[in-house]
Scaffold this motif. Structure first.
Motif, short mmCIF file in Angstrom:
data_model
loop_
_atom_site.label_atom_id
_atom_site.label_comp_id
_atom_site.label_asym_id
_atom_site.label_seq_id
_atom_site.Cartn_x
_atom_site.Cartn_y
_atom_site.Cartn_z
N HIS A 1 44.21 52.95 63.19
CA HIS A 1 44.81 54.43 63.62
C HIS A 1 46.05 54.78 62.56
O HIS A 1 46.05 56.04 62.39
N ALA A 2 46.85 53.86 62.06
CA ALA A 2 47.72 54.01 61.17
C ALA A 2 47.17 54.88 59.63
O ALA A 2 47.63 55.70 59.50
N TRP A 3 46.19 54.04 59.55
CA TRP A 3 45.60 54.98 58.01
C TRP A 3 44.75 56.10 58.34
O TRP A 3 44.84 56.92 57.32
N GLU A 4 44.10 56.12 59.45
CA GLU A 4 43.69 57.73 59.77
C GLU A 4 44.66 58.50 59.97
O GLU A 4 44.43 59.81 59.66
N ALA A 5 45.96 58.41 60.50
CA ALA A 5 46.93 59.29 60.61
C ALA A 5 47.45 59.48 59.07
O ALA A 5 47.61 60.82 58.88
N TYR A 6 47.44 58.76 58.24
CA TYR A 6 47.89 58.75 56.81
C TYR A 6 46.78 59.81 56.28
O TYR A 6 47.17 61.04 55.55
N ASP A 7 45.50 59.68 56.40
CA ASP A 7 44.58 60.42 55.99
C ASP A 7 44.42 61.86 56.40
O ASP A 7 44.15 62.60 55.67
N GLU A 8 45.12 62.04 57.76
CA GLU A 8 44.94 63.39 58.22
C GLU A 8 46.29 64.07 57.72
O GLU A 8 46.18 65.26 57.23
N LEU A 9 47.50 63.36 57.64
CA LEU A 9 48.52 63.97 56.84
C LEU A 9 48.39 64.63 55.34
O LEU A 9 48.97 65.40 54.93
N LYS A 10 47.59 63.53 54.77
CA LYS A 10 47.25 63.71 53.34
C LYS A 10 46.57 65.10 53.00
O LYS A 10 46.64 65.99 52.04
#
Length: 193
Positions: A119-128
């Motif tokens: 979930h944390a890395w998917e959140a980062y990928d969305e912010l990017k």
């Protein structure tokens, strides 16, 4: 504006100034015409900020969002741990409470940690996709040898994001040069560079 490489602000320990440096970088980048956003995969904090949609994130990431000129939201701090006792913490994932755990269980439970990492890395990928650049804050010490197997916040996060890493230390504490040297030399060879 040109696409900038993400920046990670890692530290030699807790309370060395990472949050303030991230806020300052976000403000400077914003003033230079970029559209930055702060990000911290996991934060252990005694207080939370309630975003307009009801999501709970760390106060530090909310203040960093203000510095960046963006709306505070759960993607900026996807995993929040709030101490509920000396040994237990409430766990929030993407702004919503998902349970309470004993610290020993949290750090030993690899399956649950993998789910939070996802979930944390998917959140980062969305912010990017929405911001340029992302200014990432590490957690605690960048070299927690006892937590390497379950860490997804420090160097594994930097690797996922292909971020340039800045190491922060607090010279007001004793042993700052040894802590900087140790933080670098105890890294895995691929992360030491």
């Amino acid at each position: 504006m040109e696409r900038l490489r993400p920046i990670m602000v890692a530290g030699t320990g807790s309370d060395v100034g990472k949050s303030m440096i991230v806020a300052a970088l976000c403000r400077m980048l914003r003033e230079d015409g970029y559209h930055p956003a702060p990000y911290k995969a996991q934060n252990m904090a005694p207080y939370y900020y309630t975003a307009p949609n009801g999501d709970r994130i760390s106060v530090a990431q909310a203040l960093q969002a203000v510095a960046a000129g963006v709306e505070p939201e759960a993607l900026l701090n996807p995993v929040l741990m709030m101490p509920s006792s000396v040994t237990n913490a409430h766990i929030y994932c993407l702004g919503r409470e998902v349970g309470e755990q004993h610290a020993r269980d949290y750090f030993r439970q690899s399956e649950g940690r993998r789910e939070l990492q996802k979930h944390a890395w998917e959140a980062y990928d969305e912010l990017k996709k929405r911001y340029n650049p992302i200014v990432i804050e590490g957690a605690g010490s960048v070299t927690e040898l006892n937590l390497l197997e379950t860490d997804f916040v420090n160097m594994p996060m930097a690797e996922h994001a292909d971020a340039a890493v800045i190491l922060v230390a607090d010279i007001e504490r004793g042993g700052v040069f040894a802590s900087v040297y140790g933080s670098v030399m105890l890294q895995r060879p691929e992360h030491r560079k």
